[in-house]
Scaffold this motif. Structure first.
Motif, PDB file in Angstrom:
ATOM      1  N   ASP A   3      24.383   3.098  60.363  1.00 40.88           N
ATOM      2  CA  ASP A   3      24.968   2.686  58.931  1.00 40.88           C
ATOM      3  C   ASP A   3      24.077   1.356  58.693  1.00 40.88           C
ATOM      4  N   ILE A   4      22.980   1.120  58.879  1.00 41.65           N
ATOM      5  CA  ILE A   4      22.304   0.001  58.258  1.00 41.65           C
ATOM      6  C   ILE A   4      21.776   0.090  57.065  1.00 41.65           C
ATOM      7  N   TYR A   5      22.460  -0.158  56.085  1.00 43.03           N
ATOM      8  CA  TYR A   5      22.208   0.191  54.645  1.00 43.03           C
ATOM      9  C   TYR A   5      21.057  -0.449  54.167  1.00 43.03           C
ATOM     10  N   SER A   6      20.811  -1.808  54.844  1.00 40.88           N
ATOM     11  CA  SER A   6      19.567  -2.574  54.532  1.00 40.88           C
ATOM     12  C   SER A   6      18.062  -2.106  54.472  1.00 40.88           C
ATOM     13  N   LEU A   7      18.153  -0.759  55.426  1.00 41.14           N
ATOM     14  CA  LEU A   7      16.988  -0.288  55.535  1.00 41.14           C
ATOM     15  C   LEU A   7      17.011   1.214  55.125  1.00 41.14           C
ATOM     16  N   MET A   8      18.150   1.700  54.638  1.00 43.85           N
ATOM     17  CA  MET A   8      18.131   3.024  54.112  1.00 43.85           C
ATOM     18  C   MET A   8      17.732   3.012  52.620  1.00 43.85           C
ATOM     19  N   ALA A   9      17.247   4.493  52.410  1.00 40.51           N
ATOM     20  CA  ALA A   9      16.834   4.802  50.955  1.00 40.51           C
ATOM     21  C   ALA A   9      18.115   5.263  50.222  1.00 40.51           C
ATOM     22  N   MET A  10      18.648   4.326  49.581  1.00 41.14           N
ATOM     23  CA  MET A  10      20.034   4.712  48.837  1.00 41.14           C
ATOM     24  C   MET A  10      19.484   4.865  47.278  1.00 41.14           C
ATOM     25  N   TRP A  11      19.242   6.037  47.055  1.00 39.83           N
ATOM     26  CA  TRP A  11      18.676   6.207  45.681  1.00 39.83           C
ATOM     27  C   TRP A  11      19.924   6.517  44.559  1.00 39.83           C
ATOM     28  N   ALA A  12      19.855   5.913  43.601  1.00 41.89           N
ATOM     29  CA  ALA A  12      20.786   5.910  42.542  1.00 41.89           C
ATOM     30  C   ALA A  12      20.275   5.490  41.195  1.00 41.89           C
ATOM     31  N   GLY A  13      21.120   6.066  39.926  1.00 40.20           N
ATOM     32  CA  GLY A  13      20.440   5.681  38.743  1.00 40.20           C
ATOM     33  C   GLY A  13      21.112   4.324  38.272  1.00 40.20           C
ATOM     34  N   ARG A  14      20.582   3.841  37.201  1.00 43.38           N
ATOM     35  CA  ARG A  14      20.876   2.706  36.542  1.00 43.38           C
ATOM     36  C   ARG A  14      22.227   2.444  36.243  1.00 43.38           C
ATOM     37  N   ASN A  15      23.082   3.386  36.025  1.00 40.36           N
ATOM     38  CA  ASN A  15      24.230   3.516  35.536  1.00 40.36           C
ATOM     39  C   ASN A  15      25.337   3.863  36.799  1.00 40.36           C
ATOM     40  N   LEU A  16      24.952   3.472  37.911  1.00 41.53           N
ATOM     41  CA  LEU A  16      25.692   3.924  39.095  1.00 41.53           C
ATOM     42  C   LEU A  16      27.151   3.211  39.094  1.00 41.53           C
ATOM     43  N   HIS A  17      27.390   2.145  38.391  1.00 43.83           N
ATOM     44  CA  HIS A  17      28.408   1.632  38.339  1.00 43.83           C
ATOM     45  C   HIS A  17      29.729   1.970  37.575  1.00 43.83           C
ATOM     46  N   LEU A  18      29.124   3.214  36.730  1.00 43.59           N
ATOM     47  CA  LEU A  18      30.253   4.223  35.871  1.00 43.59           C
ATOM     48  C   LEU A  18      30.556   5.140  36.572  1.00 43.59           C
ATOM     49  N   VAL A  19      29.986   5.651  37.570  1.00 42.94           N
ATOM     50  CA  VAL A  19      30.495   6.844  38.282  1.00 42.94           C
ATOM     51  C   VAL A  19      31.713   6.768  38.830  1.00 42.94           C
ATOM     52  N   GLU A  20      32.424   7.728  39.230  1.00 40.71           N
ATOM     53  CA  GLU A  20      33.866   7.770  40.042  1.00 40.71           C
ATOM     54  C   GLU A  20      33.860   8.800  41.043  1.00 40.71           C
ATOM     55  N   ALA A  21      34.440   8.439  42.358  1.00 45.52           N
ATOM     56  CA  ALA A  21      34.738   9.429  43.290  1.00 45.52           C
ATOM     57  C   ALA A  21      35.508  10.688  43.114  1.00 45.52           C
ATOM     58  N   GLY A  22      35.188  11.585  43.840  1.00 40.92           N
ATOM     59  CA  GLY A  22      36.208  13.012  43.535  1.00 40.92           C
ATOM     60  C   GLY A  22      35.272  14.134  44.124  1.00 40.92           C
ATOM     61  N   SER A  23      35.973  15.179  43.832  1.00 45.09           N
ATOM     62  CA  SER A  23      35.412  16.685  44.153  1.00 45.09           C
ATOM     63  C   SER A  23      34.419  16.882  42.907  1.00 45.09           C
ATOM     64  N   VAL A  24      33.586  17.812  43.261  1.00 39.62           N
ATOM     65  CA  VAL A  24      32.614  18.331  42.193  1.00 39.62           C
ATOM     66  C   VAL A  24      33.379  18.726  40.928  1.00 39.62           C
ATOM     67  N   GLN A  25      34.389  19.354  41.229  1.00 38.85           N
ATOM     68  CA  GLN A  25      35.541  19.830  40.339  1.00 38.85           C
ATOM     69  C   GLN A  25      36.073  18.844  39.496  1.00 38.85           C
ATOM     70  N   GLU A  26      36.363  17.727  40.193  1.00 41.61           N
ATOM     71  CA  GLU A  26      37.264  16.633  39.282  1.00 41.61           C
ATOM     72  C   GLU A  26      35.988  15.722  38.622  1.00 41.61           C
ATOM     73  N   ILE A  27      34.837  15.689  39.277  1.00 40.73           N
ATOM     74  CA  ILE A  27      33.777  15.149  38.465  1.00 40.73           C
ATOM     75  C   ILE A  27      33.541  15.647  37.246  1.00 40.73           C
TER      76      ILE A  27
END
Length: 336
Positions: A306-330
């Motif tokens: 769980d050392i996120y400072s070394l992990m490749a954490m791919w994400a798009g520029r609007n990551l702050h707009l996404v919400e948690a949930g199941s695929v169906q809920e999303i």
């Protein structure tokens, strides 16, 4: 017939084929929710690709896609690879990884194509270049719908001229690896890409890059796309195989905290900016896919710890707009 009808989708959304984090459950739930699920098979062998496809077919009768990476000719030397490997020594030491060298990857695309045909997959998409004419003809002769990826108008025109059935227009906002295959690489917004291909590309256009809300989906469709492709919003889903710490870093983001980097794989990709991206910038790195091979043990161990400072954490520029949930809920959130 529209792309929606051809691919038997209820909603004009494709779950992006995120190699490494896409699970059979994510693909199945995407298909059952009325969108097109996609297997990210870029890093898989033919045997593992077949096993993945079979798991999906056991749980749904709906169409889904398999995405493959087009292999590139790489010009490098043993000395350059050794230099890039040695730059990573401090990170391997910190993570207590034995200094045993790295296994360099090879492409299994021809065998994967045979698997896709034998397993009667309905859609095959490609990233990082154009598949050979023989591959395109072979797939289309078996009724398999083919999709290319482009990051510029020029690349989109080449995808069309190459005979593929549709093209993903990947804006610079997209998370993960850029699908670029013409040098020099250009960073073009999704809005400008959709505007630029009007009148120049007649095959169906799929919009990708930073799409995270119902309003952004509508804007892309109004700009000429028939369908959108979404990654980051599904990366945080319950069915995603992404590490929990990766999901939480996305979900707690309040603004765009991403940056483009080549340090993890040798190919330009967008992810959450961290120490590894900052400190490795300017150091010797190997070309793709070899840098990806050289950093693999570091990324895996960092994920285990769980050392996120070394992990490749791919994400798009609007990551702050996404919400948690199941695929169906999303999907419900994006369509209703």
């Amino acid at each position: 017939m529209s792309l929606l009808e051809k691919l038997k989708m209820k909603y004009p959304i494709i779950q992006a084929p995120m190699a490494g984090v896409t699970t059979p459950e994510m693909v199945v739930e995407s298909a059952n929710a009325g969108i097109l699920g996609s297997i990210g098979a870029g890093y898989l062998s033919a045997e593992v690709t077949r096993a993945f496809i079979k798991k999906v077919k056991e749980a749904t009768t709906k169409p889904f896609a398999v995405n493959l990476f087009v292999p590139n000719d790489v010009d490098t030397t043993k000395e350059e690879l050794e230099d890039a490997y040695n730059v990573l020594k401090p990170y391997r030491k910190k993570l207590m990884i034995p200094d045993e060298g790295a296994l360099l990857s090879t492409s299994d695309i021809d065998a994967q194509i045979d698997v896709i045909i034998e397993e009667d997959v309905k859609v095959c998409s490609f990233t990082f270049g154009l598949p050979t004419d023989d591959i395109v003809k072979k797939l289309q002769q078996h009724g398999i719908y083919t999709i290319g990826t482009a990051t510029t108008v020029g690349e989109a025109i080449l995808v069309q001229e190459h005979g593929l059935d549709a093209v993903v227009m990947q804006g610079e906002e997209a998370g993960g690896h850029r699908g670029s295959f013409i040098d020099p690489e250009e960073l073009v917004s999704l809005h400008d890409l959709l505007k630029g291909v009007r009148g120049k590309v007649t095959i169906p256009v799929i919009a990708a890059g930073g799409i995270a809300t119902k309003e952004q989906i509508q804007a892309a469709l109004e700009a000429g796309a028939e369908v959108v492709q979404i990654g980051t919003a599904f990366l945080v889903s319950e069915e995603s195989g992404a590490p929990e710490i990766h999901k939480q870093q996305i979900l707690k983001a309040e603004e765009d905290i991403t940056a483009l980097t080549k340090v993890y794989s040798g190919k330009l990709a967008r992810g959450i900016e961290n120490d590894f991206m900052i400190f490795m910038e300017g150091n010797k790195i190997a070309p793709y896919p070899y840098q990806n091979d050289l950093t693999m043990s570091i990324r895996r161990r960092a994920q285990e710890l769980d050392i996120y400072s070394l992990m490749a954490m791919w994400a798009g520029r609007n990551l702050h707009l996404v919400e948690a949930g199941s695929v169906q809920e999303i999907v419900d959130h994006l369509t209703k």
